[in-house]
Design a protein around this motif. Structure first.
Motif, PDB file in Angstrom:
ATOM      1  N   THR A   1       0.322   9.823  -5.913  1.00 20.32           N
ATOM      2  CA  THR A   1       1.949  10.048  -6.127  1.00 20.32           C
ATOM      3  C   THR A   1       3.291   8.629  -5.005  1.00 20.32           C
ATOM      4  O   THR A   1       3.838   9.078  -5.813  1.00 20.32           O
ATOM      5  CB  THR A   1       1.873  11.514  -4.967  1.00 20.32           C
ATOM      6  N   ALA A   2       2.154   8.403  -4.255  1.00 17.94           N
ATOM      7  CA  ALA A   2       2.826   7.185  -3.226  1.00 17.94           C
ATOM      8  C   ALA A   2       3.270   6.073  -4.401  1.00 17.94           C
ATOM      9  O   ALA A   2       3.220   5.078  -4.626  1.00 17.94           O
ATOM     10  CB  ALA A   2       1.671   6.553  -2.110  1.00 17.94           C
ATOM     11  N   GLY A   3       1.797   6.083  -5.556  1.00 13.09           N
ATOM     12  CA  GLY A   3       1.940   5.047  -6.068  1.00 13.09           C
ATOM     13  C   GLY A   3       3.237   4.498  -7.027  1.00 13.09           C
ATOM     14  O   GLY A   3       3.840   3.970  -7.706  1.00 13.09           O
ATOM     15  N   LEU A   4       3.334   6.359  -7.507  1.00 16.23           N
ATOM     16  CA  LEU A   4       4.406   6.731  -8.828  1.00 16.23           C
ATOM     17  C   LEU A   4       5.429   6.301  -8.161  1.00 16.23           C
ATOM     18  O   LEU A   4       7.153   6.011  -9.010  1.00 16.23           O
ATOM     19  CB  LEU A   4       4.806   8.042  -8.597  1.00 16.23           C
ATOM     20  N   SER A   5       5.782   6.714  -6.938  1.00 12.06           N
ATOM     21  CA  SER A   5       7.195   6.504  -6.319  1.00 12.06           C
ATOM     22  C   SER A   5       7.182   4.914  -5.742  1.00 12.06           C
ATOM     23  O   SER A   5       8.874   4.672  -6.413  1.00 12.06           O
ATOM     24  CB  SER A   5       7.147   7.107  -4.972  1.00 12.06           C
ATOM     25  N   ALA A   6       6.600   4.479  -5.998  1.00  8.14           N
ATOM     26  CA  ALA A   6       6.332   3.077  -5.873  1.00  8.14           C
ATOM     27  C   ALA A   6       6.750   2.178  -7.165  1.00  8.14           C
ATOM     28  O   ALA A   6       7.239   0.910  -6.794  1.00  8.14           O
ATOM     29  CB  ALA A   6       4.853   2.168  -5.007  1.00  8.14           C
ATOM     30  N   VAL A   7       6.553   2.410  -7.942  1.00  4.89           N
ATOM     31  CA  VAL A   7       6.638   2.321  -9.777  1.00  4.89           C
ATOM     32  C   VAL A   7       8.446   2.782 -10.104  1.00  4.89           C
ATOM     33  O   VAL A   7       8.712   1.689 -10.132  1.00  4.89           O
ATOM     34  CB  VAL A   7       5.454   2.466 -10.297  1.00  4.89           C
ATOM     35  N   ALA A   8       8.845   3.556  -9.799  1.00  2.06           N
ATOM     36  CA  ALA A   8      10.264   4.248  -9.632  1.00  2.06           C
ATOM     37  C   ALA A   8      11.705   3.180  -9.179  1.00  2.06           C
ATOM     38  O   ALA A   8      12.418   2.821  -9.076  1.00  2.06           O
ATOM     39  CB  ALA A   8      10.501   5.488  -9.183  1.00  2.06           C
TER      40      ALA A   8
ATOM     41  N   ARG B   1      15.298  -0.383  -8.708  1.00  2.00           N
ATOM     42  CA  ARG B   1      15.599  -1.552  -9.042  1.00  2.00           C
ATOM     43  C   ARG B   1      16.364  -2.970  -9.701  1.00  2.00           C
ATOM     44  O   ARG B   1      17.439  -3.451  -9.529  1.00  2.00           O
ATOM     45  CB  ARG B   1      14.640  -2.315  -7.508  1.00  2.00           C
ATOM     46  N   PHE B   2      15.249  -2.818 -10.457  1.00  2.00           N
ATOM     47  CA  PHE B   2      15.968  -4.115 -11.413  1.00  2.00           C
ATOM     48  C   PHE B   2      16.073  -3.693 -12.726  1.00  2.00           C
ATOM     49  O   PHE B   2      16.465  -3.780 -13.988  1.00  2.00           O
ATOM     50  CB  PHE B   2      14.919  -4.776 -12.154  1.00  2.00           C
ATOM     51  N   GLY B   3      16.106  -2.043 -13.162  1.00  4.87           N
ATOM     52  CA  GLY B   3      16.818  -1.434 -13.740  1.00  4.87           C
ATOM     53  C   GLY B   3      18.245  -1.131 -13.969  1.00  4.87           C
ATOM     54  O   GLY B   3      19.249  -0.878 -14.968  1.00  4.87           O
TER      55      GLY B   3
END
Length: 406
Positions: free
Chosen positions: A178-185, A190-192
């Motif tokens: 879940t932490a990884g999914l939030s990091a992807v978000a 930020r860039f999208g």
């Protein structure tokens, strides 16, 4: 004809790059939250051996909406939305990592989830407030429809995927995912997503508050604007129309487990199918003005199938009736454009946040009320009473559910 006159299409909605970014980050958020709460529930059960505490932990993610929606929503209008959403994702990263690896006692884990969850309605309000700017007119209505469908789908998918992750990696591993999914978000946002200004920077506040800029403490401002929204007859009626009928339909769904037992899961899936079919059919096949005219009939129709439970239908009949009831929940598509028009732009974020927080609270209260009715009668009669309440609420709110001035 203009886009608004002929109605937008889902293809046009997804052609908007910024909406695709919001859509993707929202799907990650909802799915990740389901995995997080499932993992936390399993972790608490492993630590305590208490099934009751484990179940209460799973419901813990919904409680902060009451407090956050009451006291903190003004932040959604005072802070740039991209910044606010990124902070929300980073907070989820830190929370999940602490839950997984900090070795916190159970009381500290629950306190951490409650405190950090207070800001969830603020982050969601920031996302919703962007939609009318990105997709004006009828495209906004379809965008809201897609986010509702994504929430339902991601909740079901998150539970299914979360169960697999739990089996493979255990609660700590699921929280790390879940932490990884939030990091992807965070990277996606930020860039999208462009750095749009805060809603409060776009114009003057409505009567009763100072114009523009920061206006005192967040809690005091949230209370003031909530009061401003609720004393406005038009806004109040539209909020109640979004909250009440669907809350009793949700309460009826909560009775499917005691009514159907081990086969309730399929009926609950049918409820999600009904929500999806109703939203897609009304959103795609009915023109904008038709959706607004259908709001009242659809709201009433959401309660009618529940009345048939008086004859105690068998499994497949119950699943079909629940599907039809949740399909009627698409009445809310006919309220979205009018709600945006009724709210001043500088407080739009808080208005959407209040609508969402009220809906979450209403559904929890609806489930509690229907559950209480089942204690006094029976599960099938409680579902019937939920249908009666849905119909009566819809008829009582007829002025708000019909297009035209209140």
């Amino acid at each position: 004809m203009t886009t608004q006159e002929r109605g937008a299409t889902y293809l046009e909605v997804f052609a908007n790059r910024e909406f695709r970014v919001l859509f993707g980050s929202f799907a990650l958020l909802v799915g990740g939250d389901q995995v997080k709460m499932l993992a936390l529930s399993a972790l608490v059960y492993a630590r305590t051996g208490s099934p009751g505490l484990s179940a209460a932990t799973y419901m813990l993610g919904f409680l902060p909406y009451i407090v956050g929606g009451t006291f903190l929503l003004s932040l959604a209008d005072r802070i740039r939305p991209r910044r606010l959403m990124i902070v929300g994702e980073l907070l989820r990263v830190v929370t999940c990592l602490l839950l997984a690896f900090a070795g916190l006692p159970v009381w500290a884990m629950l306190a951490l989830v409650l405190v950090t969850g207070l800001f969830s309605p603020v982050f969601g309000a920031a996302r919703s407030a962007l939609l009318p700017d990105l997709l004006p007119g009828d495209a906004f209505v379809l965008a809201r429809s897609m986010l509702s469908l994504t929430a339902a789908g991601a909740q079901i998918g998150g539970l299914a995927v979360g169960g697999g992750i739990l089996a493979a990696a255990g609660p700590d591993g699921a929280l790390a995912v879940t932490a990884g999914l939030s990091a992807v978000a965070v990277v996606v946002l930020r860039f999208g997503l462009p750095d749009f200004p805060a809603p409060s920077a776009k114009g003057d506040l409505p009567a009763g508050g100072p114009a523009g800029g920061v206006r005192g403490g967040a809690v005091r401002e949230t209370l003031r604007v909530n009061r401003t929204l609720l004393v406005d007859a038009r806004v109040r009626g539209l909020l109640l129309a979004q909250w009440l009928p669907i809350s009793f339909v949700t309460g009826a769904e909560a009775m499917l487990v005691p009514y159907l037992g081990s086969t309730a899961g399929i009926a609950l899936a049918a409820a999600s199918v009904g929500l999806a079919v109703g939203n897609l059919a009304v959103g795609r096949l009915v023109p904008p003005s038709g959706r607004e005219r259908l709001a009242l009939p659809l709201a009433v129709a959401a309660g009618v199938p529940l009345l048939v439970f008086v004859v105690q239908p068998a499994f497949w009949g119950a699943a079909l009736l629940v599907l039809l009831a949740t399909a009627g929940g698409s009445y809310e598509l006919g309220l979205q454009r009018r709600f945006v028009e009724a709210v001043a732009e500088p407080i739009r974020g808080q208005a959407f946040g209040l609508a969402s927080a009220g809906m979450m609270t209403g559904q929890a209260l609806g489930a509690a009320l229907v559950g209480g009715a089942a204690e006094l009668t029976s599960p099938h009669m409680a579902i019937v009473l939920a249908g009666v309440a849905t119909v009566l609420c819809s008829l009582a709110l007829h002025r708000s559910l019909r297009p035209g001035p209140l």
